[in-house]
Design an enzyme around this catalytic site. Structure first.
Site, mmCIF file in Angstrom:
data_model
loop_
_atom_site.group_PDB
_atom_site.id
_atom_site.type_symbol
_atom_site.label_atom_id
_atom_site.label_comp_id
_atom_site.label_asym_id
_atom_site.label_seq_id
_atom_site.Cartn_x
_atom_site.Cartn_y
_atom_site.Cartn_z
ATOM 1 C CB CYS A 37 -0.844 0.019 1.149
ATOM 2 S SG CYS A 37 -2.626 1.361 0.837
ATOM 3 C CB ILE A 38 2.375 3.553 -2.302
ATOM 4 C CG1 ILE A 38 0.984 2.963 -3.450
ATOM 5 C CG2 ILE A 38 3.084 2.910 -2.503
ATOM 6 C CD1 ILE A 38 1.066 3.468 -4.915
#
Length: 327
Positions: free
Chosen positions: A175-176
């Site tokens: 996840c960014i």
């Protein structure tokens, strides 16, 4: 927020052991009307779970949540699982067709045991409306709502009728969100869990940021009933991702639910893809997790999971980057 910390900043402090062998320690947990072998659930992501893995988990008394990325398969999936005497646990979004889907389930007298409302930013009217819609049409389904990262959100979703809330905004390995938006619980997920759990009156599922089996015990200590894990479950023989060979080593792909690989387009991307080393069989990992958690319980000085909830801990500041090299 004071006293912010993450998994790698905390060590739990042992209490006097009362068992002769860790095998005497019981790792089971109850969520809703069902009891499960471990307080752990593989992430409802396309590279982590599919029908085959869901069936294996259900048959072996592990909790699972099927992903929502093939919506047209959900009705046959529920029928199939329930016809085998297994629990049906599905995910829904909040778009208009999901409202119709819930009504269709009610019309066909299909009640999944668990429904997870799976949204990146779960503290929203859209989620509150969906909780109420499900509770109206499928009152017997256990509703898990998320994802959230604040006590206010937990209270609002519980008040709307959620049976459990899922806590974690962007701490996952693929996840960014934290990089792309500046928001989230990445780097302080464990503190966010503790903060939310203090406000909760119903179970909390900690979601994201787990990098070791010890992190499961730490999640329990800070208020989680169940712990959702992606990266540690990625890369197994059974995992849905593609297997590739690089320099004589086997790897499997693992990508985030809001990545371009998931969406099939580069729009509102908040996930990335990585290749994780091939890990062998899922069964071996689940057994190892159970044994490690049994050891955790013995260190906590008890025989059941709840004994972990009362141990002392220390904060040993290491790194805010959650063990990930971001760049």
């Amino acid at each position: 927020m004071e006293n912010v910390f993450d998994y790698e900043d905390i060590q739990l402090i042992p209490a006097k052991c009362i068992v002769n062998s860790r095998s005497e320690c019981d790792t089971t947990v109850t969520l809703g009307k069902h009891k499960f072998k471990l307080p752990v659930v593989p992430a409802n992501m396309q590279t982590i779970i599919d029908e085959r893995i869901a069936t294996y988990l259900a048959e072996n008394n592990y909790f699972y949540i099927m992903h929502r990325f093939q919506p047209e398969k959900r009705i046959s999936f529920i029928r199939d699982m329930q016809s085998r005497g297994l629990i049906a646990s599905i995910s829904v979004g909040v778009k208009a067709d999901e409202y119709e889907f819930v009504q269709q389930l009610a019309a066909e007298h299909l009640t999944p045991e668990y429904i997870t409302i799976d949204i990146a930013h779960g503290h929203s009217n859209a989620v509150i409306n969906m909780i109420q819609h499900i509770k109206k049409h499928l009152p017997e389904s256990f509703v898990i709502a998320g994802n959230v990262g604040t006590p206010e959100a937990v209270r609002e979703l519980e008040n709307a009728g959620a049976d459990a809330t899922k806590v974690g905004i962007g701490p996952g390995k693929v996840c960014i969100t934290k990089i792309k938006t500046g928001f989230g619980t990445g780097g302080w997920q464990l503190a966010a869990l503790r903060w939310c759990a203090k406000a909760a009156s119903k179970p909390i599922i900690a979601d994201g940021g787990i990098r070791t089996h010890g992190d499961v015990a730490k999640s329990i200590r800070f208020g989680a009933t169940m712990v959702m894990i992606g990266s540690l479950f990625a890369g197994h023989e059974e995992s849905p991702g593609e297997t590739i060979e690089k320099d004589g080593k086997l790897y499997k792909e693992y990508f985030g639910s809001a990545s371009e690989f998931q969406k099939g387009e580069k729009k509102n991307v908040e996930g990335k893809k990585m290749f994780v080393e091939h890990k062998g069989s899922l069964e071996d990992t689940l057994i190892e997790m159970e044994q490690d958690l049994q050891s955790s319980i013995s260190y906590a000085g008890g025989t059941k999971l709840d004994s972990i909830r009362t141990v002392d801990y220390v904060v040993v500041k290491n790194s805010i980057f959650n063990g990930d090299k971001v760049y």
